[in-house]
Design a protein around this motif. Structure first.
Motif, PDB file in Angstrom:
ATOM      1  N   UNK A   1       0.826  -1.178   0.000  1.00  0.00           N
ATOM      2  CA  UNK A   1       0.000   0.000   0.000  1.00  0.00           C
ATOM      3  C   UNK A   1       0.879   1.253   0.000  1.00  0.00           C
ATOM      4  N   UNK A   2       0.442   2.282  -0.698  1.00  0.00           N
ATOM      5  CA  UNK A   2       1.221   3.519  -0.731  1.00  0.00           C
ATOM      6  C   UNK A   2       1.310   4.166   0.649  1.00  0.00           C
ATOM      7  N   UNK A   3       2.398   4.881   0.866  1.00  0.00           N
ATOM      8  CA  UNK A   3       2.577   5.561   2.145  1.00  0.00           C
ATOM      9  C   UNK A   3       2.189   7.036   2.028  1.00  0.00           C
ATOM     10  N   UNK A   4       2.407   7.770   3.096  1.00  0.00           N
ATOM     11  CA  UNK A   4       2.054   9.190   3.189  1.00  0.00           C
ATOM     12  C   UNK A   4       2.624   9.988   2.016  1.00  0.00           C
ATOM     13  N   UNK A   5       3.921   9.840   1.776  1.00  0.00           N
ATOM     14  CA  UNK A   5       4.552  10.596   0.699  1.00  0.00           C
ATOM     15  C   UNK A   5       3.940  10.277  -0.658  1.00  0.00           C
ATOM     16  N   UNK A   6       3.712   9.008  -0.933  1.00  0.00           N
ATOM     17  CA  UNK A   6       3.147   8.609  -2.228  1.00  0.00           C
ATOM     18  C   UNK A   6       1.751   9.207  -2.397  1.00  0.00           C
ATOM     19  N   UNK A   7       0.931   9.122  -1.361  1.00  0.00           N
ATOM     20  CA  UNK A   7      -0.421   9.679  -1.463  1.00  0.00           C
ATOM     21  C   UNK A   7      -0.390  11.181  -1.730  1.00  0.00           C
ATOM     22  N   UNK A   8       0.390  11.924  -0.936  1.00  0.00           N
ATOM     23  CA  UNK A   8       0.408  13.374  -1.097  1.00  0.00           C
ATOM     24  C   UNK A   8       1.084  13.805  -2.395  1.00  0.00           C
ATOM     25  N   UNK A   9       2.195  13.187  -2.744  1.00  0.00           N
ATOM     26  CA  UNK A   9       2.856  13.547  -3.998  1.00  0.00           C
ATOM     27  C   UNK A   9       1.985  13.211  -5.199  1.00  0.00           C
ATOM     28  N   UNK A  10       1.225  12.130  -5.102  1.00  0.00           N
ATOM     29  CA  UNK A  10       0.280  11.801  -6.179  1.00  0.00           C
ATOM     30  C   UNK A  10      -0.779  12.892  -6.299  1.00  0.00           C
ATOM     31  N   UNK A  11      -1.249  13.393  -5.170  1.00  0.00           N
ATOM     32  CA  UNK A  11      -2.203  14.493  -5.194  1.00  0.00           C
ATOM     33  C   UNK A  11      -1.598  15.759  -5.774  1.00  0.00           C
ATOM     34  N   UNK A  12      -0.365  16.045  -5.406  1.00  0.00           N
ATOM     35  CA  UNK A  12       0.306  17.252  -5.892  1.00  0.00           C
ATOM     36  C   UNK A  12       0.468  17.220  -7.418  1.00  0.00           C
ATOM     37  N   UNK A  13       0.882  16.077  -7.958  1.00  0.00           N
ATOM     38  CA  UNK A  13       1.197  16.029  -9.398  1.00  0.00           C
ATOM     39  C   UNK A  13       0.007  15.702 -10.290  1.00  0.00           C
ATOM     40  N   UNK A  14      -1.080  15.144  -9.747  1.00  0.00           N
ATOM     41  CA  UNK A  14      -2.224  14.794 -10.603  1.00  0.00           C
ATOM     42  C   UNK A  14      -3.304  15.856 -10.634  1.00  0.00           C
ATOM     43  N   UNK A  15      -3.161  16.917  -9.860  1.00  0.00           N
ATOM     44  CA  UNK A  15      -4.187  17.958  -9.856  1.00  0.00           C
ATOM     45  C   UNK A  15      -4.455  18.541 -11.248  1.00  0.00           C
ATOM     46  N   UNK A  16      -3.443  18.759 -12.075  1.00  0.00           N
ATOM     47  CA  UNK A  16      -3.755  19.255 -13.424  1.00  0.00           C
ATOM     48  C   UNK A  16      -4.730  18.333 -14.184  1.00  0.00           C
ATOM     49  N   UNK A  17      -4.646  17.044 -13.960  1.00  0.00           N
ATOM     50  CA  UNK A  17      -5.585  16.116 -14.585  1.00  0.00           C
ATOM     51  C   UNK A  17      -7.007  16.363 -14.061  1.00  0.00           C
ATOM     52  N   UNK A  18      -7.140  16.609 -12.783  1.00  0.00           N
ATOM     53  CA  UNK A  18      -8.459  16.904 -12.211  1.00  0.00           C
ATOM     54  C   UNK A  18      -9.025  18.198 -12.795  1.00  0.00           C
TER      55      UNK A  18
END
Length: 177
Positions: A1-18
């Motif tokens: 399972x992804x950890x804290x960093x993976x979850x937040x960094x995924x949120x940071x970099x995928x926002x343009x897609x949203x």
């Protein structure tokens, strides 16, 4: 399972897609999103926060430890605001100090209640239902709390819901409840 960093960094970099998806939904599905600069900035914050928020049900998670004091302070402040006009002990400084004492006691209780009322890890908090609740809270914050337009609030609610859902997708555990 992804950890804290993976979850937040995924949120940071995928926002343009949203943001792109929101534009597509607005233009092709007719949802009246208003993607103003303010709405996109608030949406970004709630999207990234949402990308780790489902882990607030795990007592050792950083998001749990960060959310707990915010909830305690919010409860204590709300109790202060509700009680400050009801305390009449004499001098104004005494009334305000006593009201803050009541608020601090409520915050103390909320500190422990937060962990006590949290369901088991990967329970209902890891669900699309809670993603929708988070999206509705984002909407309400913008529409009623900040007084922004309904279209801006719709976009922020969508961004919050999407960030929360991103976490569920990364965990590969998407459930309705």
């Amino acid at each position: 399972m992804p950890n804290y960093d993976v979850h937040l960094l995924s949120g940071i970099v995928t926002y343009p897609l949203a943001v792109f998806i929101a534009f597509m939904i607005r233009d092709y599905a007719g949802i009246p999103f208003v993607l103003s600069t303010a709405a996109m900035v608030i949406g970004y914050a709630l999207y990234v926060l949402g990308s780790d928020l489902p882990d607030m049900d795990h007592p050792n998670a950083l998001i749990h430890r960060g959310t707990k004091p915010i909830v305690a302070v919010a409860v204590g402040s709300a109790v202060f605001v509700q009680s400050v006009d009801s305390v009449h002990l004499g001098e104004p400084w005494l009334n305000i100090t006593a009201a803050w004492g009541i608020g601090a006691l409520a915050a103390f209780v909320a500190w422990f209640a937060f962990t006590w009322i949290m369901p088991r890890h990967r329970g209902i908090v890891h669900s699309l239902l809670f993603a929708a609740v988070y999206g509705l809270l984002g909407y309400a914050l913008v529409e009623f709390g900040l007084g922004m337009s309904t279209g801006e609030a719709l976009f922020v609610g969508f961004a919050a819901f999407s960030g929360y859902t991103l976490h569920l997708l990364l965990d590969r555990e998407v459930s309705l409840l």
